[in-house]
Design a protein around this motif. Structure first.
Motif, PDB file in Angstrom:
ATOM      1  N   ILE A   1       1.009  -0.932  -0.252  1.00 54.30           N
ATOM      2  CA  ILE A   1       0.118   0.006   0.029  1.00 54.30           C
ATOM      3  C   ILE A   1       0.862   1.091   0.008  1.00 54.30           C
ATOM      4  O   ILE A   1       1.880   1.277   0.840  1.00 54.30           O
ATOM      5  CB  ILE A   1      -0.799  -0.093   1.236  1.00 54.30           C
TER       6      ILE A   1
ATOM      7  N   THR B   1      -3.697   0.924  -9.146  1.00 45.59           N
ATOM      8  CA  THR B   1      -4.124   0.275  -8.263  1.00 45.59           C
ATOM      9  C   THR B   1      -4.433  -1.234  -8.845  1.00 45.59           C
ATOM     10  O   THR B   1      -5.330  -1.012  -9.707  1.00 45.59           O
ATOM     11  CB  THR B   1      -5.192   0.565  -7.289  1.00 45.59           C
TER      12      THR B   1
ATOM     13  N   THR C   1      -1.824  -1.297  -3.891  1.00 42.44           N
ATOM     14  CA  THR C   1      -2.922  -0.059  -3.800  1.00 42.44           C
ATOM     15  C   THR C   1      -2.305   1.077  -3.571  1.00 42.44           C
ATOM     16  O   THR C   1      -1.317   1.512  -2.800  1.00 42.44           O
ATOM     17  CB  THR C   1      -3.773  -0.603  -2.479  1.00 42.44           C
TER      18      THR C   1
END
Lengths: 114, 115
Positions: B12, B86, B113
Protein backbone atom coordinates in the motif's frame (compact mmCIF):
# COMPACT_ATOMS: atom_id res chain seq x y z
CA UNK A 1 -4.15 -6.27 -33.76
CA UNK A 2 -5.11 -9.29 -31.75
CA UNK A 3 -8.23 -9.70 -29.71
CA UNK A 4 -9.66 -12.41 -27.48
CA UNK A 5 -13.29 -12.32 -26.41
CA UNK A 6 -14.80 -14.32 -23.60
CA UNK A 7 -18.42 -13.30 -23.79
CA UNK A 8 -19.45 -15.14 -20.63
CA UNK A 9 -18.32 -13.03 -17.70
CA UNK A 10 -19.82 -15.33 -15.09
CA UNK A 11 -21.27 -18.84 -15.13
CA UNK A 12 -22.87 -20.66 -12.25
CA UNK A 13 -23.50 -24.41 -12.30
CA UNK A 14 -24.31 -27.12 -9.85
CA UNK A 15 -21.72 -29.76 -9.15
CA UNK A 16 -21.61 -32.61 -11.70
CA UNK A 17 -23.02 -30.47 -14.48
CA UNK A 18 -21.01 -30.08 -17.67
CA UNK A 19 -20.02 -26.53 -18.56
CA UNK A 20 -18.47 -24.95 -21.66
CA UNK A 21 -16.47 -21.75 -21.56
CA UNK A 22 -16.40 -19.89 -24.85
CA UNK A 23 -13.41 -18.17 -26.41
CA UNK A 24 -13.38 -16.33 -29.72
CA UNK A 25 -10.23 -14.75 -31.09
CA UNK A 26 -9.09 -12.41 -33.82
CA UNK A 27 -5.67 -12.31 -35.41
CA UNK A 28 -4.16 -11.67 -38.82
CA UNK A 29 -1.26 -14.01 -38.17
CA UNK A 30 -1.26 -17.35 -39.92
CA UNK A 31 0.74 -18.91 -37.12
CA UNK A 32 -0.45 -18.38 -33.59
CA UNK A 33 -0.87 -20.14 -30.28
CA UNK A 34 -3.87 -20.31 -28.01
CA UNK A 35 -3.84 -20.92 -24.28
CA UNK A 36 -6.15 -21.45 -21.37
CA UNK A 37 -5.20 -20.44 -17.83
CA UNK A 38 -7.03 -20.98 -14.56
CA UNK A 39 -6.99 -18.45 -11.73
CA UNK A 40 -8.36 -20.00 -8.53
CA UNK A 41 -9.47 -17.82 -5.60
CA UNK A 42 -5.91 -17.89 -4.26
CA UNK A 43 -4.93 -15.69 -7.22
CA UNK A 44 -2.17 -17.53 -9.01
CA UNK A 45 -2.38 -18.29 -12.72
CA UNK A 46 -2.20 -21.93 -13.67
CA UNK A 47 -1.44 -23.00 -17.23
CA UNK A 48 -3.92 -25.53 -18.61
CA UNK A 49 -3.27 -25.99 -22.31
CA UNK A 50 -1.47 -24.66 -25.39
CA UNK A 51 -2.67 -25.20 -28.93
CA UNK A 52 -0.96 -24.04 -32.12
CA UNK A 53 -2.87 -22.86 -35.16
CA UNK A 54 -1.84 -25.85 -37.27
CA UNK A 55 -3.20 -28.42 -34.89
CA UNK A 56 -6.98 -28.54 -34.91
CA UNK A 57 -7.18 -31.82 -33.11
CA UNK A 58 -9.35 -31.63 -30.05
CA UNK A 59 -7.76 -32.53 -26.78
CA UNK A 60 -9.03 -34.24 -23.68
CA UNK A 61 -7.33 -34.29 -20.32
CA UNK A 62 -9.36 -36.01 -17.67
CA UNK A 63 -12.53 -33.98 -17.16
CA UNK A 64 -11.21 -31.16 -19.34
CA UNK A 65 -11.57 -30.97 -23.10
CA UNK A 66 -10.86 -28.30 -25.66
CA UNK A 67 -12.49 -27.73 -29.03
CA UNK A 68 -10.42 -25.68 -31.47
CA UNK A 69 -12.25 -24.57 -34.61
CA UNK A 70 -10.27 -22.40 -36.95
CA UNK A 71 -13.27 -21.83 -39.21
CA UNK A 72 -15.08 -19.99 -36.44
CA UNK A 73 -11.96 -18.67 -34.66
CA UNK A 74 -12.99 -20.37 -31.47
CA UNK A 75 -11.19 -22.32 -28.79
CA UNK A 76 -13.79 -23.50 -26.32
CA UNK A 77 -13.15 -25.27 -23.04
CA UNK A 78 -15.48 -27.87 -21.55
CA UNK A 79 -15.41 -29.22 -18.02
CA UNK A 80 -17.29 -32.46 -17.64
CA UNK A 81 -18.88 -33.36 -14.32
CA UNK A 82 -17.82 -30.10 -12.71
CA UNK A 83 -16.57 -30.03 -9.14
CA UNK A 84 -16.46 -27.29 -6.53
CA UNK A 85 -12.67 -27.14 -6.94
CA UNK A 86 -13.20 -26.03 -10.53
CA UNK A 87 -14.51 -22.71 -9.24
CA UNK A 88 -12.11 -20.11 -10.61
CA UNK A 89 -11.66 -17.46 -13.25
CA UNK A 90 -10.61 -18.94 -16.57
CA UNK A 91 -8.67 -16.97 -19.15
CA UNK A 92 -8.23 -17.65 -22.82
CA UNK A 93 -5.16 -16.07 -24.42
CA UNK A 94 -3.48 -15.73 -27.81
CA UNK A 95 0.04 -15.06 -29.02
CA UNK A 96 0.87 -14.43 -32.66
CA UNK A 97 3.86 -14.82 -34.96
CA UNK A 98 6.12 -12.41 -33.15
CA UNK A 99 5.69 -14.36 -29.95
CA UNK A 100 5.90 -11.30 -27.78
CA UNK A 101 2.47 -10.22 -26.63
CA UNK A 102 0.10 -12.65 -24.95
CA UNK A 103 -3.34 -11.15 -25.41
CA UNK A 104 -5.84 -12.22 -22.78
CA UNK A 105 -9.59 -12.33 -22.84
CA UNK A 106 -11.48 -10.70 -20.00
CA UNK A 107 -11.95 -14.01 -18.22
CA UNK A 108 -14.96 -16.11 -17.25
CA UNK A 109 -15.73 -16.59 -13.58
CA UNK A 110 -17.03 -20.11 -13.02
CA UNK A 111 -18.86 -20.88 -9.81
CA UNK A 112 -19.61 -24.50 -9.09
CA UNK A 113 -22.09 -24.96 -6.28
CA UNK A 114 -22.37 -28.14 -4.26
CA UNK B 1 10.49 -23.36 -3.83
CA UNK B 2 8.48 -21.39 -6.37
CA UNK B 3 10.01 -20.99 -9.82
CA UNK B 4 8.85 -17.39 -10.22
CA UNK B 5 8.80 -15.20 -7.13
CA UNK B 6 7.55 -11.66 -6.67
CA UNK B 7 8.26 -9.21 -3.88
CA UNK B 8 6.45 -7.66 -2.19
CA UNK B 9 3.23 -9.68 -2.31
CA UNK B 10 1.16 -6.77 -1.05
CA UNK B 11 1.92 -3.08 -0.96
CA UNK B 12 0.00 0.00 0.00
CA UNK B 13 1.50 3.30 -1.01
CA UNK B 14 0.52 6.92 -1.45
CA UNK B 15 0.06 8.99 -4.57
CA UNK B 16 3.33 10.37 -5.85
CA UNK B 17 5.57 7.76 -4.24
CA UNK B 18 8.11 5.76 -6.21
CA UNK B 19 7.69 2.05 -5.90
CA UNK B 20 9.53 -0.96 -7.24
CA UNK B 21 8.16 -4.46 -7.72
CA UNK B 22 10.68 -7.23 -8.10
CA UNK B 23 10.58 -10.53 -9.90
CA UNK B 24 13.03 -13.41 -9.77
CA UNK B 25 12.94 -16.74 -11.57
CA UNK B 26 14.84 -20.01 -11.33
CA UNK B 27 13.44 -21.51 -14.51
CA UNK B 28 16.38 -20.41 -16.63
CA UNK B 29 14.07 -18.68 -19.10
CA UNK B 30 15.29 -15.82 -21.24
CA UNK B 31 11.94 -14.11 -21.64
CA UNK B 32 10.28 -12.15 -18.85
CA UNK B 33 7.10 -10.09 -18.73
CA UNK B 34 5.14 -7.74 -16.51
CA UNK B 35 1.34 -7.67 -16.61
CA UNK B 36 -1.35 -5.92 -14.65
CA UNK B 37 -4.75 -7.37 -13.94
CA UNK B 38 -7.84 -5.25 -13.50
CA UNK B 39 -11.30 -6.70 -12.89
CA UNK B 40 -13.06 -7.62 -16.13
CA UNK B 41 -10.07 -6.69 -18.31
CA UNK B 42 -7.98 -9.79 -18.03
CA UNK B 43 -4.24 -9.26 -17.97
CA UNK B 44 -2.56 -6.55 -19.99
CA UNK B 45 1.10 -6.47 -20.90
CA UNK B 46 3.16 -3.60 -19.49
CA UNK B 47 6.72 -4.47 -20.57
CA UNK B 48 8.60 -7.50 -21.78
CA UNK B 49 12.21 -8.51 -22.18
CA UNK B 50 13.57 -11.28 -24.40
CA UNK B 51 17.05 -11.13 -22.89
CA UNK B 52 19.14 -8.93 -20.61
CA UNK B 53 19.81 -6.34 -23.32
CA UNK B 54 16.30 -6.30 -24.71
CA UNK B 55 13.43 -4.24 -23.24
CA UNK B 56 10.16 -3.58 -25.03
CA UNK B 57 7.01 -1.68 -24.26
CA UNK B 58 3.78 -3.56 -24.06
CA UNK B 59 0.21 -2.45 -24.38
CA UNK B 60 0.12 -0.13 -21.35
CA UNK B 61 3.64 1.07 -20.54
CA UNK B 62 2.87 4.72 -19.69
CA UNK B 63 3.73 5.50 -16.08
CA UNK B 64 5.95 2.43 -15.72
CA UNK B 65 9.60 1.57 -16.28
CA UNK B 66 11.53 -1.67 -16.01
CA UNK B 67 15.02 -2.94 -15.45
CA UNK B 68 16.42 -6.34 -16.41
CA UNK B 69 19.29 -6.70 -13.97
CA UNK B 70 20.15 -10.26 -14.91
CA UNK B 71 18.62 -13.17 -16.77
CA UNK B 72 16.78 -14.11 -13.61
CA UNK B 73 15.64 -10.67 -12.44
CA UNK B 74 13.18 -8.20 -13.89
CA UNK B 75 11.86 -5.26 -11.88
CA UNK B 76 8.97 -2.93 -12.52
CA UNK B 77 8.98 0.65 -11.24
CA UNK B 78 6.24 3.19 -10.82
CA UNK B 79 8.07 6.50 -10.75
CA UNK B 80 5.16 8.45 -9.30
CA UNK B 81 2.30 6.20 -8.33
CA UNK B 82 -1.28 7.24 -9.00
CA UNK B 83 -4.54 5.67 -7.77
CA UNK B 84 -5.48 4.17 -11.14
CA UNK B 85 -2.35 2.04 -10.92
CA UNK B 86 -4.02 0.11 -8.15
CA UNK B 87 -4.11 -3.42 -9.52
CA UNK B 88 -2.75 -6.94 -9.28
CA UNK B 89 0.65 -7.19 -10.96
CA UNK B 90 2.05 -10.39 -12.38
CA UNK B 91 5.51 -11.30 -13.54
CA UNK B 92 5.85 -14.14 -16.04
CA UNK B 93 8.60 -16.05 -17.82
CA UNK B 94 8.82 -18.22 -20.90
CA UNK B 95 11.35 -19.79 -23.16
CA UNK B 96 11.31 -20.15 -26.90
CA UNK B 97 12.20 -23.45 -28.52
CA UNK B 98 12.96 -22.74 -32.16
CA UNK B 99 9.68 -22.10 -33.93
CA UNK B 100 7.59 -23.11 -30.98
CA UNK B 101 6.21 -20.58 -28.60
CA UNK B 102 5.88 -21.96 -25.12
CA UNK B 103 3.51 -21.12 -22.32
CA UNK B 104 4.26 -18.40 -19.83
CA UNK B 105 4.74 -19.25 -16.17
CA UNK B 106 3.40 -16.69 -13.76
CA UNK B 107 4.51 -15.52 -10.36
CA UNK B 108 2.05 -15.33 -7.46
CA UNK B 109 1.23 -11.69 -8.08
CA UNK B 110 1.69 -8.42 -6.18
CA UNK B 111 -1.38 -6.60 -4.99
CA UNK B 112 -0.65 -2.87 -5.16
CA UNK B 113 -2.91 -0.23 -3.69
CA UNK B 114 -2.23 3.45 -4.34
CA UNK B 115 -4.08 5.78 -2.01
Amino acid sequence: AQKVTQAQTEISVVEKEDVTLDCVYETRDTTYYLFWYKQPPSGELVFLIRRNSFDEQNEISGRYSWNFQKSTSSFNFTITASQVVDSAVYFCALVGNAGNMLTFGGGTRLMVKP
Amino acid sequence: DADVTQTPRNRITKTGKRIMLECSQTKGHDRMYWYRQDPGLGLRLIYYSFDVKDINKGEISDGYSVSRQAQAKFSLSLESAIPNQTALYFCATSDFSGARYNEQFFGPGTRLTVL
